[in-house]
Design a protein around this motif. Structure first.
Motif, PDB file in Angstrom:
ATOM      1  N   MET A 176       0.818  -1.218   0.000  1.00  0.00           N
ATOM      2  CA  MET A 176       0.000   0.000   0.000  1.00  0.00           C
ATOM      3  C   MET A 176       0.851   1.267   0.000  1.00  0.00           C
ATOM      4  SD  MET A 176      -2.802   1.031   2.901  1.00  0.00           S
ATOM      5  CE  MET A 176      -1.504   1.397   4.109  1.00  0.00           C
ATOM      6  N   ILE A 177       1.991   1.248   0.696  1.00  0.00           N
ATOM      7  CA  ILE A 177       2.838   2.451   0.764  1.00  0.00           C
ATOM      8  C   ILE A 177       3.979   2.404  -0.253  1.00  0.00           C
ATOM      9  CG2 ILE A 177       2.300   2.833   3.197  1.00  0.00           C
ATOM     10  CD1 ILE A 177       5.118   1.785   3.864  1.00  0.00           C
ATOM     11  N   LEU A 178       4.074   1.324  -1.013  1.00  0.00           N
ATOM     12  CA  LEU A 178       5.189   1.171  -1.955  1.00  0.00           C
ATOM     13  C   LEU A 178       5.234   2.280  -3.018  1.00  0.00           C
ATOM     14  CD1 LEU A 178       7.612  -0.488  -2.790  1.00  0.00           C
ATOM     15  CD2 LEU A 178       6.075  -1.948  -4.145  1.00  0.00           C
ATOM     16  N   PRO A 179       4.100   2.654  -3.654  1.00  0.00           N
ATOM     17  CA  PRO A 179       4.173   3.734  -4.646  1.00  0.00           C
ATOM     18  C   PRO A 179       4.722   5.039  -4.059  1.00  0.00           C
ATOM     19  CG  PRO A 179       2.121   2.534  -4.901  1.00  0.00           C
ATOM     20  CD  PRO A 179       2.759   2.032  -3.635  1.00  0.00           C
ATOM     21  N   ALA A 180       4.309   5.388  -2.846  1.00  0.00           N
ATOM     22  CA  ALA A 180       4.817   6.613  -2.221  1.00  0.00           C
ATOM     23  C   ALA A 180       6.311   6.501  -1.927  1.00  0.00           C
ATOM     24  CB  ALA A 180       4.041   6.909  -0.938  1.00  0.00           C
ATOM     25  N   LEU A 181       6.767   5.325  -1.507  1.00  0.00           N
ATOM     26  CA  LEU A 181       8.198   5.123  -1.273  1.00  0.00           C
ATOM     27  C   LEU A 181       8.992   5.260  -2.566  1.00  0.00           C
ATOM     28  CD1 LEU A 181       8.149   2.137   1.259  1.00  0.00           C
ATOM     29  CD2 LEU A 181       8.875   4.493   1.738  1.00  0.00           C
ATOM     30  N   LEU A 182       8.437   4.750  -3.667  1.00  0.00           N
ATOM     31  CA  LEU A 182       9.105   4.876  -4.961  1.00  0.00           C
ATOM     32  C   LEU A 182       9.196   6.339  -5.388  1.00  0.00           C
ATOM     33  CD1 LEU A 182       7.565   1.838  -6.893  1.00  0.00           C
ATOM     34  CD2 LEU A 182       9.892   2.061  -5.974  1.00  0.00           C
ATOM     35  N   ILE A 183       8.125   7.104  -5.140  1.00  0.00           N
ATOM     36  CA  ILE A 183       8.143   8.536  -5.459  1.00  0.00           C
ATOM     37  C   ILE A 183       9.226   9.245  -4.652  1.00  0.00           C
ATOM     38  CG2 ILE A 183       6.835  10.683  -5.179  1.00  0.00           C
ATOM     39  CD1 ILE A 183       4.322   9.087  -5.973  1.00  0.00           C
ATOM     40  N   LEU A 184       9.335   8.903  -3.362  1.00  0.00           N
ATOM     41  CA  LEU A 184      10.366   9.501  -2.515  1.00  0.00           C
ATOM     42  C   LEU A 184      11.760   9.156  -3.037  1.00  0.00           C
ATOM     43  CD1 LEU A 184      11.293  11.004   0.027  1.00  0.00           C
ATOM     44  CD2 LEU A 184      11.033   8.853   1.297  1.00  0.00           C
ATOM     45  N   ALA A 185      11.965   7.896  -3.433  1.00  0.00           N
ATOM     46  CA  ALA A 185      13.269   7.473  -3.953  1.00  0.00           C
ATOM     47  C   ALA A 185      13.620   8.231  -5.234  1.00  0.00           C
ATOM     48  CB  ALA A 185      13.263   5.970  -4.208  1.00  0.00           C
ATOM     49  N   LEU A 186      12.626   8.411  -6.115  1.00  0.00           N
ATOM     50  CA  LEU A 186      12.869   9.162  -7.348  1.00  0.00           C
ATOM     51  C   LEU A 186      13.262  10.604  -7.038  1.00  0.00           C
ATOM     52  CD1 LEU A 186       9.982   7.904  -9.678  1.00  0.00           C
ATOM     53  CD2 LEU A 186      12.436   7.554 -10.007  1.00  0.00           C
ATOM     54  N   ARG A 187      12.624  11.181  -6.046  1.00  0.00           N
ATOM     55  CA  ARG A 187      12.950  12.579  -5.685  1.00  0.00           C
ATOM     56  C   ARG A 187      14.363  12.682  -5.136  1.00  0.00           C
ATOM     57  NH1 ARG A 187      11.698  16.958  -2.262  1.00  0.00           N
ATOM     58  NH2 ARG A 187      11.885  18.856  -3.429  1.00  0.00           N
ATOM     59  N   LEU A 188      14.792  11.658  -4.416  1.00  0.00           N
ATOM     60  CA  LEU A 188      16.131  11.683  -3.833  1.00  0.00           C
ATOM     61  C   LEU A 188      17.218  11.620  -4.903  1.00  0.00           C
ATOM     62  CD1 LEU A 188      15.649   9.335  -0.734  1.00  0.00           C
ATOM     63  CD2 LEU A 188      16.128  11.788  -0.693  1.00  0.00           C
ATOM     64  N   VAL A 189      16.980  10.841  -5.961  1.00  0.00           N
ATOM     65  CA  VAL A 189      18.031  10.630  -6.953  1.00  0.00           C
ATOM     66  C   VAL A 189      17.888  11.516  -8.187  1.00  0.00           C
ATOM     67  CG1 VAL A 189      18.343   8.245  -6.193  1.00  0.00           C
ATOM     68  CG2 VAL A 189      16.786   8.727  -8.082  1.00  0.00           C
ATOM     69  N   ALA A 190      16.687  12.088  -8.395  1.00  0.00           N
ATOM     70  CA  ALA A 190      16.483  12.868  -9.614  1.00  0.00           C
ATOM     71  C   ALA A 190      15.522  14.020  -9.372  1.00  0.00           C
ATOM     72  CB  ALA A 190      15.971  11.960 -10.735  1.00  0.00           C
ATOM     73  N   ALA A 191      15.788  14.827  -8.345  1.00  0.00           N
ATOM     74  CA  ALA A 191      14.853  15.888  -7.958  1.00  0.00           C
ATOM     75  C   ALA A 191      14.592  16.868  -9.085  1.00  0.00           C
ATOM     76  CB  ALA A 191      15.392  16.621  -6.728  1.00  0.00           C
ATOM     77  N   ARG A 192      15.625  17.259  -9.819  1.00  0.00           N
ATOM     78  CA  ARG A 192      15.455  18.289 -10.841  1.00  0.00           C
ATOM     79  C   ARG A 192      14.548  17.845 -11.980  1.00  0.00           C
ATOM     80  NH1 ARG A 192      21.054  19.251 -13.982  1.00  0.00           N
ATOM     81  NH2 ARG A 192      19.604  20.491 -15.256  1.00  0.00           N
ATOM     82  N   TRP A 193      14.448  16.532 -12.180  1.00  0.00           N
ATOM     83  CA  TRP A 193      13.594  16.007 -13.251  1.00  0.00           C
ATOM     84  C   TRP A 193      12.192  15.641 -12.784  1.00  0.00           C
ATOM     85  CZ3 TRP A 193      18.826  14.283 -13.205  1.00  0.00           C
ATOM     86  CH2 TRP A 193      19.591  14.769 -14.270  1.00  0.00           C
TER      87      TRP A 193
END
Length: 233
Positions: A176-193
């Motif tokens: 249930m929380i996996l999509p939000a965790l993936l969004i957080l991970a994407l922000r950590l590694v590629a915030a500008r995009w």
């Protein structure tokens, strides 16, 4: 556990992952959290997952205790009629809570989003604030967590035992929380995009959160009614 049951549970968990508390608020938190403080978003997500798990275990234990009493009633003809009535009632409720209907009654569709933004601003300063925000979000959504209730009902009907039910619910909450965790991970590694797409997602989802809830209630209502009708035929 059958493959069909596992697939149903995954589907319900993914539906639950799109709610206000598990997707929209996390997106707003990701965008509002300063670099180096992203762990607070994780605290929020783990807290709301734990809230769901504890509530789910309590509901499952109660449901299993009632199975010997209510099992025959639910599968009886009157029980099926009640299911049809409940399903139709949920469909009716979905229209009543739809933002378009509420707007006609004088309610501001954006008011809910503004209140949540204010709560988020106040909670961001401390980890304890994140825990409190998650508990508030889970408590408010408890009345509308129909996919989770459907999952608990399916597990109860499968009669796999309390230990297996608890383990399954724990996996459900993580999915249930996996999509939000993936969004957080994407922000950590590629915030500008990802920041601009996330801002658009947060704005779009906030505007349609009420509609999503209404659709979820309506879909569950249709499924419950069809199950009742199927038992009557």
């Amino acid at each position: 556990m059958t493959l069909a049951l596992a697939g149903f549970l995954v589907a319900m968990a993914l539906v639950d992952s799109t709610s206000m508390g598990t997707l929209i608020i996390p997106v707003w938190l990701v965008l509002a959290t300063r670099r180096g403080h992203q762990g607070r978003v994780v605290i929020y997500l783990l807290t709301i997952a734990a809230f769901y798990l504890v509530l789910g275990i309590a509901l499952a234990a109660g449901a299993q205790a009632l199975v010997p009493v209510l099992g025959d009633i639910v599968t009886s003809r009157p029980g099926r009629v009640v299911m049809v009535v409940v399903g139709v009632g949920l469909v009716w409720l979905s229209y009543r809570i739809d933002p378009k209907y509420r707007a006609k009654r004088g309610h501001d569709p954006a008011e809910s989003s503004r209140r949540w933004q204010e709560r988020i601003t106040g909670a961001l300063s401390t980890p304890g604030g994140m825990v409190g925000l998650a508990v508030v979000a889970g408590g408010i959504e408890a009345a509308s967590m129909l996919p989770y209730l459907a999952a608990i009902g399916a597990l109860t009907a499968a009669d796999i035992g309390m230990a297996a039910t608890t383990a399954t619910l724990a996996v459900y909450c993580l999915v249930m929380i996996l999509p939000a965790l993936l969004i957080l991970a994407l922000r950590l590694v590629a915030a500008r995009w990802v920041d601009r797409p996330l801002e658009r997602l947060g704005s779009w989802a906030g505007q349609r959160a009420g509609s999503a809830t209404a659709w979820t209630v309506g879909i569950v209502g249709v499924l419950v009614a069809l199950q009742g009708v199927g038992g009557l035929l």
